[in-house]
Design an enzyme around this catalytic site. Sequence first.
Site, PDB file in Angstrom:
ATOM      1  N   LYS A 194     149.655   0.996  59.090  1.00  0.00           N
ATOM      2  CA  LYS A 194     148.715   2.023  59.530  1.00  0.00           C
ATOM      3  C   LYS A 194     148.163   2.780  58.323  1.00  0.00           C
ATOM      4  O   LYS A 194     146.971   2.959  58.178  1.00  0.00           O
ATOM      5  CB  LYS A 194     149.426   2.965  60.511  1.00  0.00           C
ATOM      6  N   ARG A 253     154.539   3.484  66.275  1.00  0.00           N
ATOM      7  CA  ARG A 253     155.463   2.855  67.224  1.00  0.00           C
ATOM      8  C   ARG A 253     154.818   2.589  68.574  1.00  0.00           C
ATOM      9  O   ARG A 253     155.481   2.093  69.488  1.00  0.00           O
ATOM     10  CB  ARG A 253     156.735   3.692  67.357  1.00  0.00           C
ATOM     11  N   GLU A 338     162.673   7.646  67.211  1.00  0.00           N
ATOM     12  CA  GLU A 338     161.696   8.267  66.304  1.00  0.00           C
ATOM     13  C   GLU A 338     160.805   9.235  67.092  1.00  0.00           C
ATOM     14  O   GLU A 338     160.293  10.206  66.541  1.00  0.00           O
ATOM     15  CB  GLU A 338     160.842   7.201  65.596  1.00  0.00           C
ATOM     16  N   LYS A 497     162.340   9.263  52.110  1.00  0.00           N
ATOM     17  CA  LYS A 497     161.287   8.581  51.332  1.00  0.00           C
ATOM     18  C   LYS A 497     161.067   9.310  50.006  1.00  0.00           C
ATOM     19  O   LYS A 497     160.944   8.685  48.952  1.00  0.00           O
ATOM     20  CB  LYS A 497     159.964   8.592  52.101  1.00  0.00           C
TER      21      LYS A 497
HETATM   22  O1  F6P Z   1     158.544   5.839  58.053  1.00  0.00           O
HETATM   23  C1  F6P Z   1     158.269   5.819  59.404  1.00  0.00           C
HETATM   24  C2  F6P Z   1     156.945   5.186  59.687  1.00  0.00           C
HETATM   25  O2  F6P Z   1     155.921   6.050  59.353  1.00  0.00           O
HETATM   26  C3  F6P Z   1     156.844   4.744  61.132  1.00  0.00           C
HETATM   27  O3  F6P Z   1     156.507   5.777  61.971  1.00  0.00           O
HETATM   28  C4  F6P Z   1     155.851   3.654  61.044  1.00  0.00           C
HETATM   29  O4  F6P Z   1     155.859   2.840  62.179  1.00  0.00           O
HETATM   30  C5  F6P Z   1     156.318   2.956  59.792  1.00  0.00           C
HETATM   31  O5  F6P Z   1     156.762   3.990  58.949  1.00  0.00           O
HETATM   32  C6  F6P Z   1     155.303   2.104  59.108  1.00  0.00           C
HETATM   33  O6  F6P Z   1     154.182   2.842  58.723  1.00  0.00           O
HETATM   34  P1  F6P Z   1     152.850   2.132  58.286  1.00  0.00           P
HETATM   35  O7  F6P Z   1     152.343   1.351  59.453  1.00  0.00           O
HETATM   36  O8  F6P Z   1     151.909   3.229  57.886  1.00  0.00           O
HETATM   37  O9  F6P Z   1     153.150   1.221  57.141  1.00  0.00           O
END
Ligand code: F6P
Length: 531
Positions: A194, A253, A338, A497
């Site tokens: 995302k 999610r 989550e 993170k």
């Molecule tokens: O760290 C949690 C998170 O932000 C989740 O909510 C999400 O699904 C995952 O990391 C992956 O995020 P992205 O699709 O932005 O790589």
Amino acid sequence: MWDKLKMHHEAVKSRRFETLVDADRAQGFAAQAGDMRLDYSKTNIDAEGRALLIDLLDQSGVAAKRDAMFGGEAINETEGRAVLHTALRNLDGGPVMVDGQDVMPGVLDTLARMESFAEDVRAGVFTGQGGKITDVINIGIGGSDLGPAMGVLALRPYHDGPRCHFVSNVDPADIADTLRACDPATTLVIVASKTFTTIETMTNARTAKAWLGEAVADPAAQFAALSTAEDKTSDFGIPATRVFGFEDWVGGRYSMWGPIGLSMMIAIGADGFRAFLRGGQDMDRHFQAADWADNMPAMLALVGIWHNQVCGHATRAVLPYDNNLSRLPAYLQQLEMESNGKGVSMDGAELAVNSGPVVWGEPGTNGQHAFYQLIHQGTRVIPCEFLVAARGHEDDLHHQHQLLVANCLAQSEALMKGRDLDEARSKVAGKFEGDELERQAHHRVFKGNRPSTTLAYPTLDPFTLGQIIALYEHRVFVEGVVLGLNSYDQWGVELGKELATALQPIVEGADAAGKDGSTAGLVSFLHSHGL
Ligand code: F6P
């Protein structure tokens, strides 16, 4: 309201709920959505308890919040965003407005582009530099991995496209093992993120790019991207024609219904994917229309609230008697934990009750030979959620499917009824006598009175999978509203993170001064062993 529920629980908690379970209750304490049935009669919720739980829904304003969600209002208040994964499956439901704009033309346009690309890959119109695509690698993590990975496995009987692989972990073992199994000249790499900043995904994407670069002239030509950050996908070198975007009102999610589902669409085809969307849309309509007592997501949420926040059972086991749903528990761990693993309510105050439960599980019958011992005789009660299909896909082995179903139903019956000391004694009478008989009998007692729900459906096809996933999404929504928290942010993942980024130079050899003694000691130990 919580007080009334807790008082009611005090009044009924020592009763054996199996005494409630007659044929009327089996009808009255079940919800039907399409041809799917949720039986919640094997719980200690009676008519009064259910009425109190429904009062809780009404007092929490669930109906108004539900309408606000479907109506595109910014119910994700901490991030100021709408929550509209439902728009991704709104195939023929009319306009959906966000800030005065109908988002449906954009959603349907992206869906059409995905379909055209997926069918081109399946038909060999889009090829790798060595010919027809044989393998698809989806690189993503969390919601950009678990949904499509779970879905591709769940719909294995419908999988007639190229092989699909899922790489999520930054552990190099994950990508190395996957790349070893693929031919770079015929592999499509999908980078699913995302944000397009997630460190694990971007690291694996670069590794895959280098792997392709060693074998083909134009590595970028075998990449596609699924992201809200289209500027970053072009920086990575992926042309806009193979970038499938979505908006910030789709939470990670909750994203498998849109571009993040591309690998699943390539696996089962565009028609199968549409059937999945229709199943989700069907559950949306049920959720919007059914009375609370017959409303499957609402009742699944209330049963969960009864067990966790009222009875105090901290965990919940999800037990699919459907091997193809073996990744469903992992998928639900993210979806539920989550979303509802929060300690403060929407206004920032400490939650008055516990946050959502620990969710865990494995498919049956495997779990029966592993952890069911604790579910049956352990000192803590673990509410169980069984899932079972009337038919599998192996028609020639239907008798084996019947054995699976018998096991599923036997488990919920055993949890409810248990086995008392007299029955346990009669089981060992003849083998032992006197004190030894007594001792042996105690080991064979099952206290029973342990609650479960069963979700039964005809067969696990794409439509049914859509119903199941949308059911759980709405369950999480209802639970979140009742608990008063924001189910759509995830601040709890941030600290780790940040600290990982700060630790990276120390792991690579910089001075650990300023780190706590334990962390510095572990770094030093790992350095002395080759880190
Ligand atoms: O760290 C949690 C998170 O932000 C989740 O909510 C999400 O699904 C995952 O990391 C992956 O995020 P992205 O699709 O932005 O790589």
